[in-house]
Write an enzyme that holds these catalytic residues in place. Structure first.
Site, PDB file in Angstrom:
ATOM      1  N   GLY A  85       4.400   5.812  -5.158  1.00 45.53           N
ATOM      2  CA  GLY A  85       5.746   5.259  -5.003  1.00 45.53           C
ATOM      3  C   GLY A  85       6.101   4.849  -3.581  1.00 45.53           C
ATOM      4  O   GLY A  85       5.413   5.195  -2.630  1.00 45.53           O
ATOM      5  N   HIS A 137      -1.952 -13.314  -1.003  1.00 44.60           N
ATOM      6  CA  HIS A 137      -3.149 -13.739  -0.273  1.00 44.60           C
ATOM      7  C   HIS A 137      -3.060 -15.195   0.181  1.00 44.60           C
ATOM      8  O   HIS A 137      -4.058 -15.780   0.579  1.00 44.60           O
ATOM      9  CB  HIS A 137      -4.406 -13.507  -1.122  1.00 44.60           C
ATOM     10  CG  HIS A 137      -4.731 -12.055  -1.314  1.00 44.60           C
ATOM     11  ND1 HIS A 137      -5.691 -11.611  -2.200  1.00 44.60           N
ATOM     12  CD2 HIS A 137      -4.218 -10.946  -0.725  1.00 44.60           C
ATOM     13  CE1 HIS A 137      -5.750 -10.282  -2.149  1.00 44.60           C
ATOM     14  NE2 HIS A 137      -4.866  -9.860  -1.272  1.00 44.60           N
ATOM     15  N   VAL A 188       0.982   3.687  -3.912  1.00 46.99           N
ATOM     16  CA  VAL A 188       0.422   5.044  -3.869  1.00 46.99           C
ATOM     17  C   VAL A 188       1.563   6.046  -3.957  1.00 46.99           C
ATOM     18  O   VAL A 188       2.312   6.241  -3.001  1.00 46.99           O
ATOM     19  CB  VAL A 188      -0.392   5.251  -2.573  1.00 46.99           C
ATOM     20  CG1 VAL A 188      -0.978   6.662  -2.531  1.00 46.99           C
ATOM     21  CG2 VAL A 188      -1.507   4.209  -2.481  1.00 46.99           C
ATOM     22  N   PRO A 197      -5.756  -1.014  -5.841  1.00 45.54           N
ATOM     23  CA  PRO A 197      -6.776  -1.912  -6.396  1.00 45.54           C
ATOM     24  C   PRO A 197      -7.780  -2.326  -5.321  1.00 45.54           C
ATOM     25  O   PRO A 197      -7.435  -2.399  -4.142  1.00 45.54           O
ATOM     26  CB  PRO A 197      -5.976  -3.124  -6.884  1.00 45.54           C
ATOM     27  CG  PRO A 197      -4.635  -3.026  -6.266  1.00 45.54           C
ATOM     28  CD  PRO A 197      -4.418  -1.626  -5.811  1.00 45.54           C
ATOM     29  N   ASP A 233       2.817 -20.085   0.856  1.00 44.24           N
ATOM     30  CA  ASP A 233       3.014 -21.177  -0.105  1.00 44.24           C
ATOM     31  C   ASP A 233       2.139 -20.914  -1.331  1.00 44.24           C
ATOM     32  O   ASP A 233       1.575 -19.833  -1.475  1.00 44.24           O
ATOM     33  CB  ASP A 233       2.684 -22.531   0.549  1.00 44.24           C
ATOM     34  CG  ASP A 233       1.278 -22.575   1.128  1.00 44.24           C
ATOM     35  OD1 ASP A 233       0.410 -21.760   0.716  1.00 44.24           O
ATOM     36  OD2 ASP A 233       1.017 -23.432   1.999  1.00 44.24           O
ATOM     37  N   ASP A 278      -6.467 -17.679   2.709  1.00 43.74           N
ATOM     38  CA  ASP A 278      -6.141 -19.049   2.289  1.00 43.74           C
ATOM     39  C   ASP A 278      -6.516 -19.963   3.450  1.00 43.74           C
ATOM     40  O   ASP A 278      -5.765 -20.098   4.416  1.00 43.74           O
ATOM     41  CB  ASP A 278      -4.645 -19.148   1.951  1.00 43.74           C
ATOM     42  CG  ASP A 278      -4.146 -20.596   1.842  1.00 43.74           C
ATOM     43  OD1 ASP A 278      -4.971 -21.531   1.901  1.00 43.74           O
ATOM     44  OD2 ASP A 278      -2.917 -20.780   1.714  1.00 43.74           O
ATOM     45  N   HIS A 292       0.822  -1.214   0.000  1.00 40.56           N
ATOM     46  CA  HIS A 292       0.000   0.000   0.000  1.00 40.56           C
ATOM     47  C   HIS A 292       0.854   1.261   0.000  1.00 40.56           C
ATOM     48  O   HIS A 292       0.420   2.305  -0.482  1.00 40.56           O
ATOM     49  CB  HIS A 292      -0.966  -0.002   1.185  1.00 40.56           C
ATOM     50  CG  HIS A 292      -2.177  -0.852   0.954  1.00 40.56           C
ATOM     51  ND1 HIS A 292      -3.391  -0.620   1.557  1.00 40.56           N
ATOM     52  CD2 HIS A 292      -2.366  -1.921   0.155  1.00 40.56           C
ATOM     53  CE1 HIS A 292      -4.272  -1.529   1.146  1.00 40.56           C
ATOM     54  NE2 HIS A 292      -3.662  -2.335   0.299  1.00 40.56           N
ATOM     55  N   ASP A 293       2.072   1.167   0.519  1.00 40.33           N
ATOM     56  CA  ASP A 293       2.993   2.302   0.435  1.00 40.33           C
ATOM     57  C   ASP A 293       3.446   2.493  -1.016  1.00 40.33           C
ATOM     58  O   ASP A 293       3.260   3.551  -1.612  1.00 40.33           O
ATOM     59  CB  ASP A 293       4.197   2.070   1.345  1.00 40.33           C
ATOM     60  CG  ASP A 293       5.213   3.203   1.256  1.00 40.33           C
ATOM     61  OD1 ASP A 293       4.814   4.340   0.927  1.00 40.33           O
ATOM     62  OD2 ASP A 293       6.405   2.962   1.521  1.00 40.33           O
TER      63      ASP A 293
END
Length: 323
Positions: free
Chosen positions: A69, A190, A67, A160, A251, A243, A63-64
């Site tokens: 860079g 994820h 947005v 996103p 994994d 997951d 998230h850094d």
């Protein structure tokens, strides 16, 4: 502090070109030689208290960088001059791990004051979090500077969302100099972490306004989720594992889940809807080494988006505020 399993076998230094544009792998070797150990210890301590923190640190780094860079803007509190990113829709009441970065920064400052940027600490912490969860190592080049501002609007526009169609999500990656492959492989993050019910609830009860569940969801998976996230507002902030098979292990099970129609988010399951992304999902589901290699390569690309060097930034003394 002599936990042997914290020390990851690093490839021989000569294996990498030392400099990486304005960044380099040995940027702090002389000025802050204990940096790697301090970050590793801080992440290990955080994960010992809360395994979920691994995913939170990885997401914070994403998230850094996504947005404006990789410049540590996600870490800044709001000021009278700007509304920052902490309260943007993708982050409010969901981004976490700020305290972990702050406490690592405090330790780093004791060892080498005003030398190491917060954005570099976050980039290293994300890597350690993945490695400690069983995921791949990647080299983190260093020397990024912390930015002087942050933007709630940029975060709302550039990150996103799980509610967006695949084409929109892909376009957001392309806008950052990443490609479809990076998008598919970074979605594999994820494999760890949790999502709040509101991010996938419409799949359970009212998919695309149909009044019915998402027909692509595996039926027993669906009924489990409906138990976790009943169709009432009160359940919006309850958590489900992204997951559900190997919750805390980094994994390639995420991709196997998608093939079995047990991907949690619409944006996860959507990867099967396009032939190009579907074939990548299939490849990663059957080849864990390929996934590890490609994930590492995409993380290296992510860590280079819009970095600040020279006069355009600073080394913050505290990560939540500009000096």
């Amino acid at each position: 502090m002599h936990s042997v399993h914290l020390i990851n076998a690093m490839p021989d230094a000569s294996y990498y070109d030392k400099s990486d544009g304005p960044l380099s792998y040995n940027f702090y070797d002389k000025t802050c030689p204990n940096l790697g150990m301090i970050v590793r210890w801080g992440v290990w301590t955080a994960l010992k208290n809360d395994t979920r923190m691994a995913a939170s640190l990885l997401r914070l780094h994403f998230h850094d960088c996504f947005v404006d860079g990789c410049e540590g803007s996600v870490l800044l509190d709001d000021t009278k001059d700007f509304k920052g990113e902490k309260n943007a829709l993708p982050n409010r009441n969901s981004a976490r791990g700020y305290d972990v970065i702050d406490s690592i920064k405090t330790e780093v400052e004791k060892s080498c004051p005003s030398i190491v940027s917060c954005v570099d600490i976050l980039a290293l912490a994300a890597r350690e979090a993945v490695v400690m969860s069983g995921g791949p190592f990647w080299p983190v080049s260093l020397g990024r500077l912390d930015g002087l501002t942050a933007s709630e609007k940029s975060a709302n526009e550039q990150l996103p969302s799980p509610f967006e169609p695949l084409d929109n999500i892909t376009a957001k990656f392309v806008a950052k100099g990443l490609d479809v492959k990076d998008m598919v492989v970074l979605s594999g993050a994820h494999t760890i972490g949790f999502a709040q019910c509101f991010t996938f609830k419409r799949r359970l009860f009212n998919f695309k306004g149909s009044g019915k569940p998402d027909p692509s969801l595996d039926t027993s998976f669906l009924s489990n989720l409906q138990t976790t996230c009943p169709n009432v507002d009160k359940s919006n902030t309850k958590l489900a594992a992204l997951d559900s098979q190997t919750i805390n292990k980094f994994d390639n099970t995420y991709y196997k889940n998608i093939i079995n129609n047990t991907g949690l988010l619409e944006s996860d399951q959507a990867l099967t809807g396009d032939p190009k992304t579907a074939s990548m999902v299939k490849d990663y589901s059957s080849d864990s080494f390929l996934f590890a290699k490609d994930f590492a390569a995409s993380m290296v690309k992510l860590g280079k988006i819009g970095v600040l060097t020279g006069q355009s930034g600073q080394v913050r003394k505290k990560c939540n505020s500009v000096n």
